[in-house]
Scaffold this active site. Structure first.
Site, mmCIF file in Angstrom:
data_model
loop_
_atom_site.group_PDB
_atom_site.id
_atom_site.type_symbol
_atom_site.label_atom_id
_atom_site.label_comp_id
_atom_site.label_asym_id
_atom_site.label_seq_id
_atom_site.Cartn_x
_atom_site.Cartn_y
_atom_site.Cartn_z
ATOM 1 N N ASN A 35 24.861 -30.679 -58.878
ATOM 2 C CA ASN A 35 24.447 -30.114 -57.590
ATOM 3 C C ASN A 35 25.536 -29.142 -57.149
ATOM 4 O OD1 ASN A 35 23.670 -29.553 -54.986
ATOM 5 N ND2 ASN A 35 24.251 -31.549 -54.161
ATOM 6 N N TRP A 36 25.243 -27.865 -57.299
ATOM 7 C CA TRP A 36 26.280 -26.866 -57.027
ATOM 8 C C TRP A 36 26.435 -26.553 -55.539
ATOM 9 C CZ3 TRP A 36 25.394 -22.643 -61.381
ATOM 10 C CH2 TRP A 36 25.694 -23.224 -62.618
ATOM 11 N N LYS A 37 25.531 -27.071 -54.738
ATOM 12 C CA LYS A 37 25.577 -26.799 -53.286
ATOM 13 C C LYS A 37 25.645 -25.281 -53.072
ATOM 14 C CE LYS A 37 27.826 -31.214 -52.874
ATOM 15 N NZ LYS A 37 28.481 -32.177 -52.024
ATOM 16 N N HIS A 79 19.201 -34.961 -49.939
ATOM 17 C CA HIS A 79 20.661 -35.045 -50.097
ATOM 18 C C HIS A 79 21.296 -35.362 -48.732
ATOM 19 C CE1 HIS A 79 24.829 -33.860 -50.744
ATOM 20 N NE2 HIS A 79 24.598 -34.129 -52.021
ATOM 21 N N GLU A 82 23.733 -34.206 -47.227
ATOM 22 C CA GLU A 82 24.062 -33.034 -46.390
ATOM 23 C C GLU A 82 22.811 -32.489 -45.708
ATOM 24 O OE1 GLU A 82 26.132 -30.935 -49.490
ATOM 25 O OE2 GLU A 82 27.677 -32.491 -49.421
ATOM 26 N N GLU A 138 23.689 -42.278 -53.713
ATOM 27 C CA GLU A 138 24.905 -41.539 -53.374
ATOM 28 C C GLU A 138 25.477 -42.084 -52.069
ATOM 29 O OE1 GLU A 138 25.063 -37.454 -55.291
ATOM 30 O OE2 GLU A 138 23.857 -37.198 -53.495
ATOM 31 N N GLY A 140 32.139 -36.077 -52.110
ATOM 32 C CA GLY A 140 33.148 -35.055 -51.828
ATOM 33 C C GLY A 140 34.441 -35.610 -51.274
ATOM 34 N N SER A 189 31.770 -38.445 -56.011
ATOM 35 C CA SER A 189 33.092 -38.321 -56.633
ATOM 36 C C SER A 189 33.107 -38.807 -58.083
ATOM 37 C CB SER A 189 34.158 -39.045 -55.802
ATOM 38 O OG SER A 189 34.250 -38.438 -54.517
ATOM 39 N N GLY A 238 28.598 -33.344 -57.798
ATOM 40 C CA GLY A 238 28.885 -32.175 -56.977
ATOM 41 C C GLY A 238 30.101 -31.442 -57.513
ATOM 42 N N GLY A 239 31.265 -31.732 -56.935
ATOM 43 C CA GLY A 239 32.486 -31.001 -57.247
ATOM 44 C C GLY A 239 32.760 -30.840 -58.743
HETATM 45 C C1 PEP Z 1 26.828 -34.586 -54.251
HETATM 46 O O1 PEP Z 1 27.009 -33.759 -53.382
HETATM 47 O O2 PEP Z 1 25.672 -34.889 -54.592
HETATM 48 C C2 PEP Z 1 27.996 -35.214 -54.848
HETATM 49 C C3 PEP Z 1 27.820 -36.312 -55.552
HETATM 50 O O3 PEP Z 1 29.188 -34.605 -54.632
HETATM 51 P P1 PEP Z 1 30.621 -35.010 -55.275
HETATM 52 O O4 PEP Z 1 30.402 -35.282 -56.726
HETATM 53 O O5 PEP Z 1 31.488 -33.818 -55.037
HETATM 54 O O6 PEP Z 1 31.078 -36.222 -54.547
#
Ligand code: PEP
Length: 252
Positions: free
Chosen positions: A9-11, A94, A96, A162, A168, A208, A229-230
């Site tokens: 998920n590149w956001k 998600h 966010e 999640e 994040g 994470s 994500g990251g």
């Molecule tokens: C996400 O935003 O779906 C996510 C899991 O982010 P991260 O891996 O950065 O915690």
């Protein structure tokens, strides 16, 4: 039994140019055929992502989708529009989207339903906040968030657990915490869809997840991959996680 799925998920990262460079590099790394890989770039980068990944093992997903096919819904995109350009998946719900843009359990299920009706696979995100976990409300919260799954097609559904406190933050759920929740979700999904469907339905962990903790998380019995994500923004760390998923699936 369940093919692991690793989704990035590149956001709001990686515009058209960066998407092209990233995916050309990823395609050249020969993604193992034993893992399903999905990348979810921002909407504007979807066409180039489809172009670069066509003919490879990598599928492209959107980060959201609306519940109507067309109409006066400024800023929204429909499943039919995504399918037309070669997108195969959509993330819905998600954290966010829920916390920053007011999306609800109900309209998340509607988005997932229309994604499926339009021909997309839906990655339905759920998860509790830190306050809710500390108040021991985790399972109740998840129960509420998946209350509408009976309206969905399990064969085109992926659930992503999640925990909001792990997204994040650099603080991942422990493997035991993840396994406990995933096993609960699979039992709950078996109650809705039957155990055969629930046994094949993939439940991803997100929060994470990175190369250094991928093995312990992806090695859990009911963790069928990750929503990342990251660590999905860097081609080396994303492909390291994909390789770890393949190794875990092979029992290495
Ligand atoms: C996400 O935003 O779906 C996510 C899991 O982010 P991260 O891996 O950065 O915690």
């Amino acid at each position: 039994m369940r093919t692991p799925l690793i989704a990035g998920n590149w956001k709001m990262h990686h515009g058209v140019g960066e998407t092209q460079i990233f995916l050309e590099a990823l395609v050249n790394q020969d993604v193992p055929a034993t893992v399903d890989v999905v990348v979810c770039p921002p909407f504007v980068s979807l066409p180039v992502a489809v172009m670069v990944t066509t003919g490879s093992e990598i599928a492209v997903g959107a980060q959201n989708v609306h519940w109507e096919s067309s109409g006066a819904f400024t800023g929204e995109v429909s499943a039919e529009m995504l399918i037309e350009i070669g997108v195969r998946w959509a993330i819905v719900g998600h954290s966010e989207r829920r916390s920053l843009f007011g999306e609800t359990d109900e309209n998340t299920i509607r988005r997932a339903r229309s994604a499926q009706d339009g021909g997309l696979g839906a990655i339905l995100c759920i998860g509790e906040s830190l306050v809710q976990r500390e108040a021991e409300q985790t399972l109740d919260v998840l129960e509420r968030q998946i209350a509408g799954v009976d309206r969905l097609d399990p064969s085109r559904l992926v659930v992503a657990y999640e925990p909001v406190w792990a997204i994040g933050t650099g603080r991942n759920a422990t493997p035991d915490q993840a396994q406990e929740v995933h096993a609960f979700l699979r039992r709950r999904l078996a109650g809705t869809f039957g155990s055969t469907e629930a046994d094949t339905l993939r439940i991803l962990y997100g929060g994470s997840l990175k190369p250094s903790n991928a093995r312990e998380l992806l090695g859990q019995q009911d963790v069928d991959g990750g929503l990342i994500g990251g660590a999905s923004l860097d081609v080396d760390s994303f492909s390291a996680i994909i390789r770890t998923a393949a190794e875990c699936a092979a029992g290495d």
